[in-house]
Design a protein around this motif. Structure first.
Motif, PDB file in Angstrom:
ATOM      1  N   ALA A 183      -3.380   1.062   5.820  1.00  0.00           N
ATOM      2  CA  ALA A 183      -3.640   2.233   4.986  1.00  0.00           C
ATOM      3  C   ALA A 183      -5.074   2.829   5.777  1.00  0.00           C
ATOM      4  O   ALA A 183      -4.874   5.134   5.330  1.00  0.00           O
ATOM      5  N   VAL A 211       0.884  -1.683   0.117  1.00  0.00           N
ATOM      6  CA  VAL A 211      -0.220   0.137  -0.157  1.00  0.00           C
ATOM      7  C   VAL A 211       0.559   1.623   0.178  1.00  0.00           C
ATOM      8  O   VAL A 211       0.490   2.490   0.289  1.00  0.00           O
ATOM      9  N   ARG A 263      -6.684  -1.066  -5.722  1.00  0.00           N
ATOM     10  CA  ARG A 263      -5.947  -1.818  -5.234  1.00  0.00           C
ATOM     11  C   ARG A 263      -6.294  -1.776  -4.363  1.00  0.00           C
ATOM     12  O   ARG A 263      -5.536  -3.512  -3.915  1.00  0.00           O
ATOM     13  N   LEU A 264      -7.120  -2.117  -3.367  1.00  0.00           N
ATOM     14  CA  LEU A 264      -7.460  -2.431  -2.158  1.00  0.00           C
ATOM     15  C   LEU A 264      -8.019  -3.727  -2.472  1.00  0.00           C
ATOM     16  O   LEU A 264      -8.005  -4.916  -2.025  1.00  0.00           O
ATOM     17  N   LEU A 266      -0.471   4.770  -1.594  1.00  0.00           N
ATOM     18  CA  LEU A 266      -1.665   4.156  -2.122  1.00  0.00           C
ATOM     19  C   LEU A 266      -3.276   5.791  -1.822  1.00  0.00           C
ATOM     20  O   LEU A 266      -2.416   6.685  -0.930  1.00  0.00           O
ATOM     21  N   GLU A 287      -8.868   4.679  -7.653  1.00  0.00           N
ATOM     22  CA  GLU A 287      -7.479   4.204  -7.804  1.00  0.00           C
ATOM     23  C   GLU A 287      -7.280   3.441  -6.270  1.00  0.00           C
ATOM     24  O   GLU A 287      -6.565   2.101  -5.883  1.00  0.00           O
ATOM     25  N   ARG A 288      -7.545   3.416  -5.195  1.00  0.00           N
ATOM     26  CA  ARG A 288      -7.272   3.303  -3.420  1.00  0.00           C
ATOM     27  C   ARG A 288      -7.607   2.282  -3.459  1.00  0.00           C
ATOM     28  O   ARG A 288      -7.785   1.028  -2.960  1.00  0.00           O
TER      29      ARG A 288
END
Length: 297
Positions: free
Chosen positions: A40, A4, A21-22, A7, A17-18
């Protein structure tokens, strides 16, 4: 590390995007996602509340906020200490630091604390779980733990970012469900399994759409009250994930659960992870919010 680094923060213009990605981390490993999401979220909270404390690349943070009154905060000449038992501390043995809530004389506050065995002891036997076993969510006993206040009384929950973090958890649920669905995609044969695969695609597509719509809303109005949005998204994604678990099992039978260790762990981990939801209580809360502020539909 937890994948992360860099992030994007919620409301930064890159919230989608956050969440993506998670979700990607959770698709590979829901346990890793649970720990990554906690770290995060801690980074985002500290940014929002202006915590100036030191941070190094080797630090791993958790957010241990279950049952705030289980810890008592005491100030002596401006120096704060925390005492009490805090359950559900994911990363109990691996997090180097944590944000924890505690009952102070002026209300519930958030504190930053170093996870040192000198004053923070994970209690053996308090996490006998099978699902999410790797999250190591043991109870930690704090004994006069030195703590740094982060924000004022009530600041942790009385901020839009509290609900943005809740949507981040839903992104992990979605990713975990996609990982379960991958097994069906690989093995679906015949009309029965293919019908379940189609239904799974519809459920996951709906969940992905509400997550992306939420990300756009958060970026457009980062300071707006996001409570109704977050509860709706969480309920939608939880329902989709539960449907995926059920349909994959009905389509493929006991085989993958009995002979594919990675799949069986993923199903077990996700089943426990989803229980961060409050089920019908969340639906009832959403109903209350809708009565106060009717939906667009």
């Amino acid at each position: 590390m937890l994948d992360v680094a860099d992030l994007p923060l919620p409301g930064s213009g890159r919230t989608r995007e956050r969440f993506d990605r998670l979700a990607a981390i959770a698709r590979r490993d829901p346990v890793r996602a649970r720990l990554a999401e906690g770290h995060a979220d801690a980074v985002a909270i500290r940014e929002e509340l202006g915590d100036p404390g030191p941070e190094r690349p080797d630090q791993v943070w958790g957010v241990w906020a279950a049952k705030p009154a289980s810890l008592t905060a005491r100030s002596d000449g401006g120096t704060w200490t925390l005492t009490g038992d805090r359950p559900w501390c994911s990363g109990a043995g691996s997090c180097t630091h944590a944000l924890v809530t505690a009952a102070a004389p002026d209300g519930v506050r958030l504190f930053a604390v170093e996870n040192s065995t000198a004053w923070a002891t994970p209690l053996d036997g308090t996490w006998p779980a099978v699902g999410m076993a790797g999250s190591d969510s043991r109870t930690i006993r704090f004994t006069d733990a030195p703590a740094r206040p982060v924000g004022g009384p009530g600041a942790y929950v009385n901020r839009p970012g509290f609900w943005h973090g809740g949507v981040g958890v839903a992104a992990c649920w979605y990713g975990g469900a996609a990982g379960v669905a991958d097994t069906l995609l690989a093995h679906a044969r015949g009309p029965h399994a293919l019908a379940h695969l189609g239904a799974v695609d519809v459920a996951l597509g709906s969940a992905r759409a509400v997550l992306h719509a939420a990300a756009a809303r958060i970026d457009a109005e980062p300071q707006a009250d996001a409570q109704q949005l977050a509860v709706r998204v969480r309920c939608t994604v939880e329902a989709a994930a539960a449907q995926v678990i059920d349909r994959v099992g009905r389509a493929l039978g006991a085989g993958p659960l009995g002979h594919d260790g990675a799949h069986a762990r993923r199903v077990s981990d996700l089943t426990v992870y989803l229980r961060q939801s409050h089920a019908e209580a969340d639906l009832a809360h959403l109903g209350e919010l809708l009565k106060e502020d009717p939906p667009a539909w």
